[in-house]
Scaffold this active site. Sequence first.
Site, PDB file in Angstrom:
ATOM      1  N   ASP A   1      13.517  43.409   9.914  1.00 15.89           N
ATOM      2  CA  ASP A   1      13.086  44.421  10.891  1.00 15.89           C
ATOM      3  C   ASP A   1      13.796  44.178  12.227  1.00 15.89           C
ATOM      4  OD1 ASP A   1      11.680  46.665  11.693  1.00 15.89           O
ATOM      5  OD2 ASP A   1       9.924  45.528  12.349  1.00 15.89           O
TER       6      ASP A   1
ATOM      7  N   ASP B   1       0.852  -1.203   0.000  1.00 19.41           N
ATOM      8  CA  ASP B   1       0.000   0.000   0.000  1.00 19.41           C
ATOM      9  C   ASP B   1       0.881   1.244   0.000  1.00 19.41           C
ATOM     10  OD1 ASP B   1      -2.492   1.165  -0.156  1.00 19.41           O
ATOM     11  OD2 ASP B   1      -2.676   1.417   2.008  1.00 19.41           O
TER      12      ASP B   1
END
Length: 735
Positions: free
Chosen positions: A535, A187
């Site tokens: 900043d 799977d």
Amino acid sequence: MPLAQLKEPWPLMELVPLDPENGQTSGEEAGLQPSKDEGVLKEISITHHVKAGSEKADPSHFELLKVLGQGSFGKVFLVRKVTRPDSGHLYAMKVLKKATLKVRDRVRTKMERDILADVNHPFVVKLHYAFQTEGKLYLILDFLRGGDLFTRLSKEVMFTEEDVKFYLAELALGLDHLHSLGIIYRDLKPENILLDEEGHIKLTDFGLSKEAIDHEKKAYSFCGTVEYMAPEVVNRQGHSHSADWWSYGVLMFEMLTGSLPFQGKDRKETMTLILKAKLGMPQFLSTEAQSLLRALFKRNPANRLGSGPDGAEEIKRHVFYSTIDWNKLYRREIKPPFKPAVAQPDDTFYFDTEFTSRTPKDSPGIPPSAGAHQLFRGFSFVATGLMEDDGKPRAPQAPLHSVVQQLHGKNLVFSDGYVVKETIGVGSYSECKRCVHKATNMEYAVKVIDKSKRDPSEEIEILLRYGQHPNIITLKDVYDDGKHVYLVTELMRGGELLDKILRQKFFSEREASFVLHTIGKTVEYLHSQGVVHRDLKPSNILYVDESGNPECLRICDFGFAKQLRAENGLLMTPCYTANFVAPEVLKRQGYDEGCDIWSLGILLYTMLAGYTPFANGPSDTPEEILTRIGSGKFTLSGGNWNTVSETAKDLVSKMLHVDPHQRLTAKQVLQHPWVTQKDKLPQSQLSHQDLQLVKGAMAATYSALNSSKPTPQLKPIESSILAQRRVRKLPSTTL
């Protein structure tokens, strides 16, 4: 090569005829018709002796925190262990209702438990506990915070073949280990490949795995996700571990191109394509990648790479993997190309909001049939790793308070969980307040952002991805009421850096070096991850407590920060950045990094001189300040400069160079003698101007800078084509 996520992947593709199969029946004769054996259980019975721990677990030992996923016969929860020896630890709890499980699903569930109990591998999810009640089965697994590889594909991070190679190589090792135990995975798909917080993979969901008795034994049951099925699974002629290598090829193709190799308009057409279609091979892939795909897409499993006696060694020897050091990879010493944006331990930002927004409730199970309990007799398990070598329980981890992070966009009311106190600070787009969490009485700060003025998604993502760094503010919680976003962070009790320094009676050059070293390390870390703060004024650098210890500094306020993105707005892995980013993009990134270094230079200058380099006070006009900044001239004589070391002056000059591309990088700052040789620096007291005068001048400097440039507006990334293509196929559970 950079990987183009193609809208229509078939143009310019070479059609590759796949080898014809001897003895394979056509799709119409086999795989596309319902099998008369479909309802017959052909799973192999598995029994394992599992060494028990000190006590068997039960549901009362786990606190339900969130729903992570839900399927037709059960749920997956995020849980916290509340009993020793591992109290406080987070797990994923898979709860399956016996009454709603068909017989074959019941066997699959027991199989998943048996497989996981027997497997211990760095790239396979670990089972910690397994137990049952009258109506339910419980699997307690690793909680992997990074979500699944499906999410990475659907969000389309820009990656290269080298990046894909990393995931495929880890996957090959995980599959090889399962095959060595006689386990066929069956799977294999992106949904079942999870990522941990560092970005390494873990295989999960073993409900369709089959343990073969020997290599001659084949399985016949029809299982797995159709697009990833090998031809021999589709036509039910029996399959072995080589079926996993076909699925592995499908996954590789999808990761490299953004499309599945065989996908029709419905299930029947897809199965026909798997059995008969020629493969479209994208020519933008390297010859090595194309060669591996051709070797994996052999319809005759006996001819498929990985099916021989050497198994996965055939895959590992392929030229596509020539750059992989398999030993380092196994030891997890190779850095993953992508780090998921996860922060706190009970963080589920990477799981589907449809599930995570539900109230966690382990609903009572319907009484099962009498035979069901017999089937699961002996279904309990405690990982031996939870015991010390002498058999004594481990000491519990530090207790975690019960604040459960809420998903961004969940529309829960912030005031339901917190009491808002006084305002701490006010900005252009937000305000910051102290708040108290009602359930625990713990104090935090909350940044309230006006969504009409600023999109906070970039700031949130950066804080989630990098907030675990010790010197970056930690994001604790996120709320969104439609108009405002509330970012709950740790509270900075120690105040601003400059306040603390300038109020000290004694502050020396040596102490300044320790401060710069701590902040410089943090900025270097951000820059190395492609993040610029933009900043870095001193008011955004704060102490988390009142100790004044440099290690207690935090860089805050990432409202202007950016992650390096491609022109299409997608994030890029380091490999992509190094090889394929346009020069102008890198130049802009270098400019932004230079701005961060300039801000650190301003801070260093102020710590040493006792005043700012370009502003005399709050009354200076923006024009005056910008003129001084543009000239690149500042004084390094008089006052404190008469006693400051020459190495300090050299470092300041190189950090404040007028040309951003000629400034030192953060890495070079950390390598400068003034930082590396702190013990040689003077310890004499530095004098400074009045605190308010210095802070006023600093505020005037950054106000002038911000007035000189327009504020860029960050826009959210639109849903990708790949996400739209696959959204209808989202799995019901990611575990």
